[in-house]
Design a protein around this motif. Structure first.
Motif, short mmCIF file in Angstrom:
data_model
loop_
_atom_site.label_atom_id
_atom_site.label_comp_id
_atom_site.label_asym_id
_atom_site.label_seq_id
_atom_site.Cartn_x
_atom_site.Cartn_y
_atom_site.Cartn_z
N ASN A 32 42.25 29.15 32.32
CA ASN A 32 42.56 30.59 32.33
C ASN A 32 43.15 30.97 33.68
O ASN A 32 42.74 30.48 34.73
N PHE A 33 44.14 31.86 33.63
CA PHE A 33 44.77 32.37 34.84
C PHE A 33 44.41 33.84 35.05
O PHE A 33 45.20 34.60 35.62
N ILE A 34 43.25 34.25 34.56
CA ILE A 34 42.91 35.67 34.52
C ILE A 34 41.68 36.02 35.34
O ILE A 34 41.73 36.86 36.23
N ASN A 35 40.55 35.38 35.04
CA ASN A 35 39.30 35.73 35.71
C ASN A 35 39.05 34.80 36.89
O ASN A 35 38.72 33.62 36.72
N PHE A 36 39.19 35.34 38.10
CA PHE A 36 38.96 34.56 39.31
C PHE A 36 37.67 35.00 40.01
O PHE A 36 37.52 34.81 41.21
N GLN A 37 36.76 35.58 39.23
CA GLN A 37 35.47 36.00 39.79
C GLN A 37 34.31 35.18 39.22
O GLN A 37 33.15 35.56 39.34
N LEU A 38 34.63 34.06 38.60
CA LEU A 38 33.60 33.19 38.05
C LEU A 38 32.73 32.62 39.18
O LEU A 38 33.18 32.54 40.33
N PRO A 39 31.49 32.24 38.88
CA PRO A 39 30.62 31.71 39.94
C PRO A 39 31.22 30.58 40.76
O PRO A 39 31.05 30.54 41.98
N SER A 40 31.93 29.66 40.11
CA SER A 40 32.50 28.54 40.86
C SER A 40 33.58 29.01 41.83
O SER A 40 33.81 28.38 42.87
N ALA A 75 44.99 41.80 44.34
CA ALA A 75 44.86 42.48 43.04
C ALA A 75 44.45 41.48 41.96
O ALA A 75 43.61 41.80 41.10
N ILE A 76 45.01 40.28 42.01
CA ILE A 76 44.68 39.26 41.01
C ILE A 76 43.24 38.77 41.19
O ILE A 76 42.49 38.66 40.22
N LEU A 77 42.86 38.50 42.42
CA LEU A 77 41.53 37.95 42.68
C LEU A 77 40.41 38.95 42.40
O LEU A 77 39.30 38.56 42.03
N THR A 78 40.68 40.23 42.59
CA THR A 78 39.65 41.25 42.37
C THR A 78 39.65 41.80 40.95
O THR A 78 38.80 42.63 40.62
N GLY A 79 40.59 41.35 40.13
CA GLY A 79 40.65 41.83 38.75
C GLY A 79 41.38 43.13 38.57
O GLY A 79 41.36 43.72 37.48
N SER A 80 42.07 43.62 39.62
CA SER A 80 42.81 44.87 39.51
C SER A 80 44.02 44.75 38.58
O SER A 80 44.57 45.76 38.14
N ALA A 81 44.44 43.52 38.30
CA ALA A 81 45.58 43.30 37.41
C ALA A 81 45.16 43.22 35.95
O ALA A 81 46.00 42.98 35.07
N ILE A 82 43.87 43.41 35.68
CA ILE A 82 43.36 43.30 34.31
C ILE A 82 43.17 44.68 33.69
O ILE A 82 42.34 45.46 34.17
N PRO A 83 43.91 45.01 32.62
CA PRO A 83 43.71 46.29 31.94
C PRO A 83 42.33 46.32 31.26
O PRO A 83 41.87 45.30 30.75
N LEU A 84 41.70 47.47 31.26
CA LEU A 84 40.36 47.59 30.71
C LEU A 84 40.32 47.22 29.24
O LEU A 84 39.36 46.58 28.78
N ASP A 85 41.36 47.62 28.47
CA ASP A 85 41.35 47.32 27.03
C ASP A 85 41.42 45.81 26.78
O ASP A 85 40.76 45.30 25.87
N TRP A 140 35.11 35.76 25.99
CA TRP A 140 35.52 34.39 26.30
C TRP A 140 35.68 34.16 27.80
O TRP A 140 35.53 33.04 28.27
N LEU A 141 36.00 35.22 28.54
CA LEU A 141 36.35 35.09 29.95
C LEU A 141 35.19 35.34 30.92
O LEU A 141 35.23 34.89 32.06
N SER A 142 34.19 36.06 30.47
CA SER A 142 33.13 36.49 31.38
C SER A 142 32.22 35.35 31.80
O SER A 142 31.99 34.40 31.05
N TYR A 143 31.63 35.48 32.99
CA TYR A 143 30.69 34.44 33.42
C TYR A 143 29.34 34.58 32.73
O TYR A 143 28.43 33.79 33.00
#
Length: 406
Positions: free
Chosen positions: A225-233, A265-275, A283-286
């Motif tokens: 995935n190229f979306i969620n960069f806040q995973l524990p690892s 913006a990418i690393l903090t999730g600011s590029a992810i629309p809420l919807d 599928w993406l959440s830790y």
């Protein structure tokens, strides 16, 4: 002439100065987990990698040479470890360079086939660098191994890598008999970005029923995935060699042609629309990561204030052809049995764990091997003698054992 001599005289001082600067930065930022074996050895290897990357960046800024080309040039100077018991043949499938490896010992029946995609962030890695690994796979599992030499940076961007891997694989699958391969025992295998390519190509091949079915897919420390960069690892291993967050992000931006100014913006999730987050969070959440992999004090998985401009720059990452974790349930359910390998001290560890749960939820048989003392890139160090690590052979032996069971 005087200017030339002045430049030559100043070059050693320049190289030493860059080395000193990199060494200081390396000392201040690199984190070597206490559970890793041979920490000094890993610290040295990573320091040299940072040094050549820094030199490459300087050459690129001076418009002398693109940084990826500089790294590829240095990589090409390294010797190739050859196995006298393995026959190596260089071919081209159209314009795609491939390398075929098979045991020299004759076989009375068609062999298992392994299609291998190498790692390297679409920037480094090559047929030569991975030949010793694939020779070992060929000899130890009595298989025919096809290595795909996909095109890389700086000249080629997405989707060239995927197209090359897919097209070479389709040609191979259509001509298995001529390569002495049993069509019922074909395995796709890849490491790092090669594991990412395996996930995408395997999903695509399920839509081509005329081809022999893939028996199994092996994903070693993959990115899915190229979306969620806040995973524990990502929190725990962002500064752990050999793949730090900065190097991963640099490769990602270059390959996907994303302006690196959007990094925060990418690393903090600011590029992810809420919807979209509400739709794909399952599928993406830790939350899907076993709690034993969480930090003792995990950072909350909170999206930053939405930045529409950052989303428009990165919206193509929501395509399943880039983030295979987002493929629909029907596609996932058709995938073959899977072997996933993760390393404890790898920034991509949780990608493998997310994909594991995604596959299992759709009834796909999954085997998983976790290397407790492993780190990203340890696979390639198995034959580097004084620079090898115990985790390297653990990983390779697990892959070999799995392949032999097919």
């Amino acid at each position: 002439m005087a200017v030339l001599w002045l430049l030559l005289a100043g070059l050693p001082s320049f190289l030493v100065g860059v080395f000193a600067w990199v060494l200081i930065q390396h000392f201040l930022t690199t984190e070597i987990p206490s559970t890793l074996k041979h920490p000094v050895k890993l610290w040295f290897i990573h320091g040299m990698l940072l040094y050549v990357v820094t030199l490459g960046n300087i050459l690129e800024k001076l418009r002398i040479c693109a940084m990826p080309r500089f790294l590829q040039f240095l990589e090409g100077l390294m010797p190739i470890n050859k196995d006298p018991n393995v026959l190596v043949t260089d071919l081209h499938f159209g314009t795609i360079p491939v390398r075929l490896l098979k045991p020299k010992k004759a076989s009375s029946q068609p062999r298992r086939g392994i299609i291998f995609y190498h790692g390297g962030g679409a920037m480094i890695g090559s047929l030569d660098r991975y030949q010793s690994l694939c020779s070992l796979l060929a000899s130890e599992t009595d298989s025919v191994v096809l290595m795909v030499g996909y095109r890389k940076l700086p000249g080629y961007h997405h989707p060239v890598l995927i197209n090359d891997c897919q097209n070479a694989s389709i040609y191979f699958l259509k001509n298995l008999a001529s390569f002495g391969v049993d069509p019922s025992r074909v395995v796709l295998c890849g490491e790092s970005i090669g594991g990412w390519a395996v996930a995408i190509v395997t999903q695509a091949l399920t839509c081509i029923p005329s081809l022999p079915q893939i028996k199994a897919q092996i994903l070693i420390c993959p990115l899915v995935n190229f979306i969620n960069f806040q995973l524990p690892s990502h929190q725990q291993n962002k500064n752990v060699p050999l793949l730090t967050r900065d190097f991963m992000f640099m490769c990602m931006c270059k390959y996907l042609v994303i302006d690196p100014s959007w990094k925060d913006a990418i690393l903090t999730g600011s590029a992810i629309p809420l919807d979209k987050w509400k739709k794909y969070r399952k599928w993406l959440s830790y939350d899907n990561i076993p709690r034993r992999f969480w930090s003792q004090d995990p950072q909350p998985e909170i999206l930053g204030p939405f930045n529409e401009a950052a989303y428009l720059e990165t919206k193509h990452t929501w395509n399943a052809e880039l983030s295979p974790l987002l493929a629909d349930d029907k596609t996932i359910a058709q995938l073959p049995e899977t072997f996933l390998v993760s390393c404890e001290h790898d920034i991509l560890r949780d990608d493998a764990l997310l994909y594991k749960k995604r596959l299992e939820d759709q009834g796909v048989p999954v085997s998983w091997y976790h290397v407790e003392d492993g780190f990203h890139g340890c696979l390639l160090l198995f034959d580097k003698k004084c620079f090898s690590f115990p985790c390297s052979m653990k990983l390779i032996n697990a892959v070999i054992s799995y392949i032999k069971s097919i």
